[in-house]
Design a protein around this motif. Sequence first.
Motif, PDB file in Angstrom:
ATOM      1  N   UNK A   1       7.179  17.313   8.317  1.00 27.05           N
ATOM      2  CA  UNK A   1       7.019  15.875   8.291  1.00 27.05           C
ATOM      3  C   UNK A   1       6.368  15.386   9.581  1.00 27.05           C
ATOM      4  N   UNK A   2       6.832  15.921  10.709  1.00 24.07           N
ATOM      5  CA  UNK A   2       6.273  15.486  11.985  1.00 24.07           C
ATOM      6  C   UNK A   2       4.819  15.927  12.120  1.00 24.07           C
ATOM      7  N   UNK A   3       4.486  17.095  11.553  1.00 24.38           N
ATOM      8  CA  UNK A   3       3.099  17.550  11.614  1.00 24.38           C
ATOM      9  C   UNK A   3       2.181  16.636  10.807  1.00 24.38           C
ATOM     10  N   UNK A   4       2.658  16.169   9.655  1.00 27.84           N
ATOM     11  CA  UNK A   4       1.860  15.240   8.848  1.00 27.84           C
ATOM     12  C   UNK A   4       1.639  13.931   9.593  1.00 27.84           C
ATOM     13  N   UNK A   5       2.694  13.447  10.254  1.00 30.14           N
ATOM     14  CA  UNK A   5       2.580  12.197  11.010  1.00 30.14           C
ATOM     15  C   UNK A   5       1.644  12.369  12.203  1.00 30.14           C
ATOM     16  N   UNK A   6       1.770  13.499  12.909  1.00 35.92           N
ATOM     17  CA  UNK A   6       0.858  13.761  14.028  1.00 35.92           C
ATOM     18  C   UNK A   6      -0.591  13.820  13.553  1.00 35.92           C
ATOM     19  N   UNK A   7      -0.804  14.469  12.439  1.00 34.55           N
ATOM     20  CA  UNK A   7      -2.157  14.582  11.895  1.00 34.55           C
ATOM     21  C   UNK A   7      -2.696  13.211  11.489  1.00 34.55           C
ATOM     22  N   UNK A   8      -1.844  12.402  10.859  1.00 33.57           N
ATOM     23  CA  UNK A   8      -2.256  11.062  10.428  1.00 33.57           C
ATOM     24  C   UNK A   8      -2.575  10.169  11.628  1.00 33.57           C
ATOM     25  N   UNK A   9      -1.730  10.205  12.647  1.00 28.12           N
ATOM     26  CA  UNK A   9      -1.995   9.412  13.849  1.00 28.12           C
ATOM     27  C   UNK A   9      -3.251   9.888  14.566  1.00 28.12           C
ATOM     28  N   UNK A  10      -3.453  11.176  14.601  1.00 24.62           N
ATOM     29  CA  UNK A  10      -4.666  11.717  15.214  1.00 24.62           C
ATOM     30  C   UNK A  10      -5.904  11.254  14.454  1.00 24.62           C
ATOM     31  N   UNK A  11      -5.838  11.267  13.119  1.00 30.61           N
ATOM     32  CA  UNK A  11      -6.961  10.780  12.317  1.00 30.61           C
ATOM     33  C   UNK A  11      -7.226   9.302  12.561  1.00 30.61           C
ATOM     34  N   UNK A  12      -6.162   8.513  12.713  1.00 32.35           N
ATOM     35  CA  UNK A  12      -6.328   7.078  12.940  1.00 32.35           C
ATOM     36  C   UNK A  12      -6.993   6.809  14.290  1.00 32.35           C
ATOM     37  N   UNK A  13      -6.490   7.439  15.337  1.00 38.30           N
ATOM     38  CA  UNK A  13      -7.004   7.143  16.678  1.00 38.30           C
ATOM     39  C   UNK A  13      -8.367   7.772  16.942  1.00 38.30           C
ATOM     40  N   UNK A  15     -10.676   7.921  14.525  1.00 36.33           N
ATOM     41  CA  UNK A  15     -11.615   7.266  13.625  1.00 36.33           C
ATOM     42  C   UNK A  15     -11.851   8.009  12.321  1.00 36.33           C
ATOM     43  N   UNK A  16     -11.141   9.109  12.100  1.00 38.34           N
ATOM     44  CA  UNK A  16     -11.341   9.875  10.872  1.00 38.34           C
ATOM     45  C   UNK A  16     -10.791   9.143   9.654  1.00 38.34           C
ATOM     46  N   UNK A  17      -9.800   8.308   9.844  1.00 38.83           N
ATOM     47  CA  UNK A  17      -9.230   7.551   8.723  1.00 38.83           C
ATOM     48  C   UNK A  17     -10.243   6.528   8.200  1.00 38.83           C
ATOM     49  N   UNK A  18     -10.955   5.877   9.114  1.00 41.20           N
ATOM     50  CA  UNK A  18     -12.006   4.939   8.698  1.00 41.20           C
ATOM     51  C   UNK A  18     -13.124   5.666   7.953  1.00 41.20           C
ATOM     52  N   UNK A  19     -13.473   6.853   8.448  1.00 36.90           N
ATOM     53  CA  UNK A  19     -14.516   7.643   7.793  1.00 36.90           C
ATOM     54  C   UNK A  19     -14.064   8.070   6.404  1.00 36.90           C
ATOM     55  N   UNK A  20     -12.791   8.441   6.263  1.00 36.01           N
ATOM     56  CA  UNK A  20     -12.267   8.842   4.953  1.00 36.01           C
ATOM     57  C   UNK A  20     -12.303   7.676   3.974  1.00 36.01           C
ATOM     58  N   UNK A  65      -7.861   5.518  -2.458  1.00 39.18           N
ATOM     59  CA  UNK A  65      -8.346   4.479  -1.554  1.00 39.18           C
ATOM     60  C   UNK A  65      -7.222   3.521  -1.169  1.00 39.18           C
ATOM     61  N   UNK A  66      -6.348   3.208  -2.119  1.00 31.78           N
ATOM     62  CA  UNK A  66      -5.190   2.368  -1.814  1.00 31.78           C
ATOM     63  C   UNK A  66      -4.293   3.028  -0.774  1.00 31.78           C
ATOM     64  N   UNK A  67      -4.070   4.333  -0.940  1.00 30.19           N
ATOM     65  CA  UNK A  67      -3.207   5.071  -0.015  1.00 30.19           C
ATOM     66  C   UNK A  67      -3.794   5.081   1.395  1.00 30.19           C
ATOM     67  N   UNK A  68      -5.096   5.339   1.511  1.00 29.96           N
ATOM     68  CA  UNK A  68      -5.742   5.367   2.827  1.00 29.96           C
ATOM     69  C   UNK A  68      -5.694   3.999   3.507  1.00 29.96           C
ATOM     70  N   UNK A  69      -5.985   2.956   2.745  1.00 30.88           N
ATOM     71  CA  UNK A  69      -5.959   1.601   3.319  1.00 30.88           C
ATOM     72  C   UNK A  69      -4.546   1.199   3.731  1.00 30.88           C
ATOM     73  N   UNK A  70      -3.554   1.586   2.938  1.00 26.86           N
ATOM     74  CA  UNK A  70      -2.162   1.274   3.265  1.00 26.86           C
ATOM     75  C   UNK A  70      -1.748   1.980   4.549  1.00 26.86           C
ATOM     76  N   UNK A  71      -2.094   3.249   4.685  1.00 27.37           N
ATOM     77  CA  UNK A  71      -1.758   3.990   5.899  1.00 27.37           C
ATOM     78  C   UNK A  71      -2.398   3.347   7.121  1.00 27.37           C
ATOM     79  N   UNK A  72      -3.652   2.971   6.997  1.00 25.34           N
ATOM     80  CA  UNK A  72      -4.345   2.348   8.117  1.00 25.34           C
ATOM     81  C   UNK A  72      -3.703   1.019   8.498  1.00 25.34           C
ATOM     82  N   UNK A  73      -3.355   0.204   7.515  1.00 28.28           N
ATOM     83  CA  UNK A  73      -2.773  -1.100   7.826  1.00 28.28           C
ATOM     84  C   UNK A  73      -1.386  -0.973   8.447  1.00 28.28           C
TER      85      UNK A  73
END
Length: 116
Positions: A1-13, A15-20, A65-73
């Motif tokens: 769980x922590x690895x998924x969160x670390x990966x998600x936060x890394x993608x957000x900071x 800019x990979x989340x915006x690209x996705x 797309x809903x999931x990605x936008x929700x995570x970002x927000x």
Amino acid sequence: MADKLDHLLSDYFRGKLDVAIQLRQMELTYRHGTPDENIGGGRKQNDYNNVVESRMIHEQNDPELKRLRYQKSVIKMMFDCLIKSHQDVLIDKYGNKKGWVTIGMDNHIDERTARE
């Protein structure tokens, strides 16, 4: 769980989340539907060509797309609520990929404080 969160936060900071999000929008824009197999010789009676409306409907109903936008927000909302020193630690850890010791030295705090 922590690895998924670390990966998600890394993608957000980074800019990979915006690209996705943009990539998924492009996939939905250029996706090819099922071909019309009407071989009957007649014309379709209710065939409307509303490209913009169709694209918007696909984007609004796409679960990925809903999931990605929700995570970002959610990340943006929580990040904006933090104080400046905590924001700096998160940016250093997930955006710049620094270690905890380096983050502590850069922000003039102990390593354990940075981890907390």
